[in-house]
Design a protein around this motif. Structure first.
Motif, PDB file in Angstrom:
ATOM      1  N   ARG A  19       0.822  -1.214   0.000  1.00  0.00           N
ATOM      2  CA  ARG A  19       0.000   0.000   0.000  1.00  0.00           C
ATOM      3  C   ARG A  19       0.857   1.267   0.000  1.00  0.00           C
ATOM      4  N   TYR A  20       2.112   1.155   0.449  1.00  0.00           N
ATOM      5  CA  TYR A  20       2.988   2.326   0.481  1.00  0.00           C
ATOM      6  C   TYR A  20       3.590   2.640  -0.896  1.00  0.00           C
ATOM      7  N   ASP A  21       3.329   1.778  -1.871  1.00  0.00           N
ATOM      8  CA  ASP A  21       3.980   1.922  -3.172  1.00  0.00           C
ATOM      9  C   ASP A  21       3.119   2.609  -4.223  1.00  0.00           C
ATOM     10  N   LEU A  22       1.932   3.032  -3.883  1.00  0.00           N
ATOM     11  CA  LEU A  22       1.127   3.835  -4.800  1.00  0.00           C
ATOM     12  C   LEU A  22       0.138   4.678  -4.006  1.00  0.00           C
ATOM     13  N   THR A  23      -0.191   5.824  -4.561  1.00  0.00           N
ATOM     14  CA  THR A  23      -1.045   6.764  -3.851  1.00  0.00           C
ATOM     15  C   THR A  23      -2.454   6.213  -3.675  1.00  0.00           C
ATOM     16  N   ASP A  61       5.004   6.469   2.489  1.00  0.00           N
ATOM     17  CA  ASP A  61       4.416   6.559   1.156  1.00  0.00           C
ATOM     18  C   ASP A  61       5.510   6.903   0.150  1.00  0.00           C
ATOM     19  N   GLY A  62       5.688   6.030  -0.836  1.00  0.00           N
ATOM     20  CA  GLY A  62       6.755   6.215  -1.804  1.00  0.00           C
ATOM     21  C   GLY A  62       8.097   5.766  -1.245  1.00  0.00           C
ATOM     22  N   PRO A  63       9.184   6.400  -1.683  1.00  0.00           N
ATOM     23  CA  PRO A  63       9.215   7.470  -2.676  1.00  0.00           C
ATOM     24  C   PRO A  63       8.814   6.955  -4.058  1.00  0.00           C
ATOM     25  N   PHE A  96       1.603  14.353 -11.582  1.00  0.00           N
ATOM     26  CA  PHE A  96       2.954  14.689 -11.113  1.00  0.00           C
ATOM     27  C   PHE A  96       2.916  15.829 -10.107  1.00  0.00           C
ATOM     28  N   ASP A  97       2.180  16.880 -10.416  1.00  0.00           N
ATOM     29  CA  ASP A  97       2.136  18.039  -9.524  1.00  0.00           C
ATOM     30  C   ASP A  97       1.595  17.675  -8.149  1.00  0.00           C
ATOM     31  N   LYS A  98       0.635  16.727  -8.124  1.00  0.00           N
ATOM     32  CA  LYS A  98       0.036  16.325  -6.853  1.00  0.00           C
ATOM     33  C   LYS A  98       0.707  15.087  -6.259  1.00  0.00           C
ATOM     34  N   ASN A  99       1.765  14.625  -6.893  1.00  0.00           N
ATOM     35  CA  ASN A  99       2.522  13.454  -6.437  1.00  0.00           C
ATOM     36  C   ASN A  99       1.631  12.223  -6.289  1.00  0.00           C
ATOM     37  N   VAL A 100       0.756  12.028  -7.278  1.00  0.00           N
ATOM     38  CA  VAL A 100      -0.070  10.822  -7.336  1.00  0.00           C
ATOM     39  C   VAL A 100       0.694   9.806  -8.179  1.00  0.00           C
ATOM     40  N   GLY A 101       1.484   8.973  -7.524  1.00  0.00           N
ATOM     41  CA  GLY A 101       2.413   8.126  -8.257  1.00  0.00           C
ATOM     42  C   GLY A 101       2.428   6.683  -7.808  1.00  0.00           C
ATOM     43  N   TRP A 102       3.353   5.956  -8.422  1.00  0.00           N
ATOM     44  CA  TRP A 102       3.608   4.549  -8.112  1.00  0.00           C
ATOM     45  C   TRP A 102       5.111   4.370  -7.883  1.00  0.00           C
ATOM     46  N   ARG A 103       5.449   3.446  -7.006  1.00  0.00           N
ATOM     47  CA  ARG A 103       6.854   3.022  -6.854  1.00  0.00           C
ATOM     48  C   ARG A 103       6.970   1.653  -7.514  1.00  0.00           C
TER      49      ARG A 103
END
Length: 298
Positions: free
Chosen positions: A193-197, A237-239, A250-257
């Motif tokens: 769960r820590y690897d994606l928003t 969460d992440g990086p 990207f601007d809101k840091n909605v990403g995946w690791r």
């Protein structure tokens, strides 16, 4: 020793956006690249600076392509296909015994490994198939791509099954030769769960399916391979290392690791720092991925 993994999403586009400047500024000792997406003749001159480059371009023009950049010429290079370019020249490689089922993927430009000449370490670069959804989760109108009857999902599952055996073989071979082993690359799977928003709403999404998460977890243990970045950033969460080009992800840091350093335990214990070189704003991004960098006191 500073080591980086970077899915450049096309080296020609990455060069135009500043890849050379990143490479010169960050100055890693070793770099694993994925999705180079170019035949050798089409790679821009000088884009890799003074590095020695082991490149598996694969047989699908404009797709895939993996490389390992090193300061010193590697003492050995291996690929699944037996084809590799070292500093642009086709060179014979050590034969790799392929695990059952691996031959289907051998000529796609997904894997290259090198033995460093200046350290007892084998470094591999992997681009794992993105995959798709199983047929029972495919809903017309709710997918970006047309339903395919589960073809991409089934192909990824075959890859995962075969690659688990191949990965174990490479790790054991390195150990038998007195070397540590480091697998880097775009694995196209978020583990926890820590690897994606948006993990709550992504449980039925490719890259976060239960069977994919179970597979990647099975490749790790305190005695085999260690997720170096997660070890240094536990329960955080992440990086994140990938963000969609669409909207404000990207601007809101909605990403995946989904880009990893998986290291043998002895090597992992020497990691002193790990981070993602996330650009300051969307308009200066080099790729839809960002480099994952680790400093090893090795």
């Amino acid at each position: 020793m500073r080591i980086a993994s970077y899915n450049v999403n096309g080296i020609r586009a990455a060069q135009r956006r500043g890849f050379e400047q990143w490479l010169a500024t960050r100055n890693p000792d070793v770099v694993a690249l994925q999705e180079v997406r170019a035949q050798h003749a089409d790679i821009p001159d000088g884009v890799y600076g003074d590095y020695h480059v082991a490149y598996e371009e694969g047989g699908i023009k404009g797709r895939n392509g993996v490389a390992v950049l090193t300061r010193h010429a590697p003492s050995a290079v291996r690929t699944w296909s037996g084809d590799v370019r070292l500093n642009g020249e086709l060179v014979p490689t050590e034969p790799m015994t392929l695990a059952r089922g691996m031959r289907e993927f051998a000529h796609e430009g997904r894997y290259v490994e090198v033995d460093l000449a200046d350290a007892p370490l084998t470094v591999a670069s992997l681009y794992l198939p993105k995959g798709g959804l199983p047929v029972h989760l495919q809903r017309p109108g709710r997918m970006r791509e047309a339903p395919d009857g589960g073809v991409k999902y089934e192909r990824k599952m075959r890859f995962l099954d075969s690659f688990a055996r191949q990965l174990s073989r490479s790790r054991r071979t390195a150990s038998a030769n007195g070397r540590e082993f480091l697998l880097m690359g775009d694995l196209n799977i978020g583990h926890t769960r820590y690897d994606l928003t948006n993990w709550r709403t992504s449980k039925n999404s490719e890259g976060f399916l239960p069977e994919e998460r179970e597979w990647i977890g099975a490749q790790m243990s305190p005695r085999t391979l260690v997720d170096v970045v997660r070890t240094l950033h536990p329960e955080t969460d992440g990086p994140y290392s990938w963000w969609s080009w669409m909207g404000q992800a990207f601007d809101k840091n909605v990403g995946w690791r989904i880009d990893y350093h998986l290291a043998t335990p002895k090597l992992a214990r020497t990691a002193s720092a790990a981070w993602v070189d996330r650009e300051p704003s969307r308009d200066v991004r080099i790729s839809d991925h960002a480099p994952v960098v680790v400093d090893y006191d090795f």
